[in-house]
Design an enzyme around this catalytic site. Structure first.
Site, PDB file in Angstrom:
ATOM      1  CE  LYS A  28     -32.596  89.445  71.390  1.00 52.78           C
ATOM      2  NZ  LYS A  28     -31.610  88.459  70.899  1.00 52.78           N
ATOM      3  CG  ASP A 326     -34.899  82.853  70.257  1.00 51.38           C
ATOM      4  OD1 ASP A 326     -34.003  82.007  70.445  1.00 51.38           O
ATOM      5  OD2 ASP A 326     -34.776  83.813  69.472  1.00 51.38           O
TER       6      ASP A 326
HETATM    7  C1  S3P Z   1     -31.519  84.691  65.510  1.00 47.47           C
HETATM    8  C2  S3P Z   1     -31.450  83.360  65.234  1.00 47.47           C
HETATM    9  C3  S3P Z   1     -31.629  82.318  66.247  1.00 47.47           C
HETATM   10  C4  S3P Z   1     -32.249  82.858  67.524  1.00 47.47           C
HETATM   11  C5  S3P Z   1     -31.648  84.153  67.935  1.00 47.47           C
HETATM   12  C6  S3P Z   1     -31.827  85.196  66.858  1.00 47.47           C
HETATM   13  C7  S3P Z   1     -31.310  85.653  64.424  1.00 47.47           C
HETATM   14  O1  S3P Z   1     -30.365  81.791  66.580  1.00 47.47           O
HETATM   15  O2  S3P Z   1     -32.147  81.915  68.553  1.00 47.47           O
HETATM   16  O3  S3P Z   1     -32.235  84.637  69.126  1.00 47.47           O
HETATM   17  O4  S3P Z   1     -31.645  86.842  64.585  1.00 47.47           O
HETATM   18  O5  S3P Z   1     -30.819  85.242  63.364  1.00 47.47           O
HETATM   19  P1  S3P Z   1     -29.713  80.555  65.752  1.00 47.47           P
HETATM   20  O6  S3P Z   1     -29.328  81.027  64.424  1.00 47.47           O
HETATM   21  O7  S3P Z   1     -28.514  80.145  66.586  1.00 47.47           O
HETATM   22  O8  S3P Z   1     -30.781  79.500  65.731  1.00 47.47           O
END
Ligand code: S3P
Length: 449
Positions: A28, A326
């Site tokens: 993702k 996550d």
């Molecule tokens: C992500 C960063 C994380 C993660 C999210 C995806 C990203 O969030 O929890 O599902 O793709 O940069 P945070 O930056 O809030 O830690």
């Protein structure tokens, strides 16, 4: 899709051994970035293996609204005709990022140094989440933000007409904030520097280098110091999106806790900023072998052979939290099925995810008969051993895909079925979850069907 889909109650029942091959969809984080960097590049970026989850589809729609041409050629096979750094057009409509914090925060960064105005919104979960962590550094570039109290969506960003480069130490471990600053730095003259004390996922840095930006990372006592030279010409690329380790976590953990299971999960990222869960599971006694290590789409990957295992509780240190941020919901399910106590420390960021994940997991696990302790930054699960969790409850998912999948995995290995009030958010990140799990032999069904 800010109007949240109709709730879909689902139930998972104790299942026989899980067997077979679990080919999880594209990552993702990398999918969002492929579309956004593709939109900022000159020429046509081709993306294969793109995750067609709702979060990513919402980002694709947003990139079109900013002037890029996004085309789907087949399953996971997409192209983006970019407008170049600084070339975003002002969107004619509100940008609806649905459930996606990554989508909204990265896109805000990407438009904040272009003299255009855009208004962002999202679903009921996203509208509760803090955006100040992104708009604070974007203000240093000269962008202005007008949102609801507490920095909540809906929010309008007025991009800086004469952006200045920024030196910013990210106050919390967040790849989204880091990436938003780097994206904003792309259209600022001179060098933008981002400092992160704790390493977080590095896909933006890798992809920026791949698209031809001048970017370097220095490891210093202060942390990682990332320097980006602004106003590069990004060149269109071919991006092969590897599979998502955060999705792989669900079949992997299901196989570990359902007796007799033996599955293969191919192409799971071994990027050290993402693989904390797998290291932790091995520390708990998991029988996982990492076969056929190789590079896919620029990321180190391996095929994971996973067999049911007798697991023991563990303490996870704050240093490892970012590399598995996550995965704590599903780890807490595994912990409930392990012998002994698992203590997860340094996890307060979980409180501002798609839901307050500490609270959501604690309440649901308690309803399933598991003893929990928690404080602001810690989650403690008292394990009941393999097959020891009573289950028999309906857990609230709070519009959070990972909470829904975690409790459904628990239902496969508890004494009684476990239900969730709403499995529809699973489509944001893992649209084939039900068919993939059914293919392994898991009994998961829509309750009203
Ligand atoms: C992500 C960063 C994380 C993660 C999210 C995806 C990203 O969030 O929890 O599902 O793709 O940069 P945070 O930056 O809030 O830690």
């Amino acid at each position: 899709m800010s109007a949240h889909a109709t709730p879909t109650p689902m139930t998972a029942r104790p299942s026989g051994p899980l067997t077979g091959v679990a080919e999880v969809p594209g990552d993702k984080s990398i999918s969002h970035r492929a579309l956004i960097f593709g939109a900022l590049a000159v020429g046509e970026t081709r993306v294969t293996g793109l995750l067609e989850g709702q979060d990513v589809l919402d980002t694709a729609t947003a990139m079109q609204a900013f002037g890029a041409t996004v085309t789907r050629h087949g399953l996971g096979d997409w192209s983006v005709l970019g407008v170049g750094v600084g070339g975003f057009a002002e969107p004619a409509q509100v940008i609806d990022c649905g459930n996606s914090g990554t989508g909204v925060r990265l896109i805000m960064g990407a438009m904040a140094t272009t003299p255009i105005t855009a208004t962002f919104t999202g679903d009921a979960s996203l509208r509760k989440r803090p955006m100040g962590r992104v708009t604070d550094p974007l203000a240093l570039f000269g962008a202005r933000a007008y949102g609801r109290q507490g920095g909540r969506l809906p929010m309008t960003i007025v991009g800086a007409a004469e952006p200045m480069p920024v030196r910013y130490a990210v106050p919390m471990p967040s790849a989204q904030v880091k990436s938003a600053v780097l994206l904003a730095g792309l259209n600022a003259p001179g060098q933008t520097v981002v400092i992160e004390r704790e390493p977080t996922r590095d896909h933006s840095e890798r992809m920026l280098a791949g698209f031809g930006a001048e970017i370097s990372t220095e490891h210093t006592p202060e942390g990682r110091v990332i320097t980006l030279t602004g106003q590069p010409e990004l060149r269109a690329q071919t991006v092969a999106v590897p599979r998502d380790p955060s999705s792989a976590a669900f079949p992997v953990c299901a196989a570990l806790i359902v007796p007799g299971s033996d599955i293969l999960v191919p192409g799971v990222s071994q990027n050290t900023t993402r693989n904390g869960l797998f290291t932790t599971l091995v520390d708990m006694g998991a029988d996982i072998t990492f076969e056929n290590p190789r590079l896919e789409g620029g990321e180190p990957v391996a095929d994971l052979r996973v067999r049911f295992s007798a697991l023991k509780g563990i303490e996870t240190s704050p240093d490892r939290a970012a590399s598995m941020i996550d995965e704590f919901p599903i780890l807490s399910v595994v912990a409930a099925c392990a012998d002994g106590i698992t203590v997860m420390r340094g996890v307060k960021e979980l409180r501002v995810k798609e839901s307050d994940r500490i609270d959501a997991m604690a309440r649901g696990l308690e309803a399933c008969g598991v003893r929990i302790e928690e404080d602001e930054d810690t989650l403690i699960v008292h394990g009941m051993g393999a097959g020891g969790v009573p289950g028999g409850a309906t857990c609230a998912t709070h519009i959070d895909h990972r909470i829904a999948m975690s409790f459904l995995v628990l239902g496969l290995a508890s004494k009684k079925p476990v239900s969730v009030d709403d499995g529809s958010p699973i489509a944001t990140s893992f649209p084939v979850f039900e068919t993939l799990m059914a293919g392994l032999g898991a009994s998961i069904s829509r309750t009203n069907r």
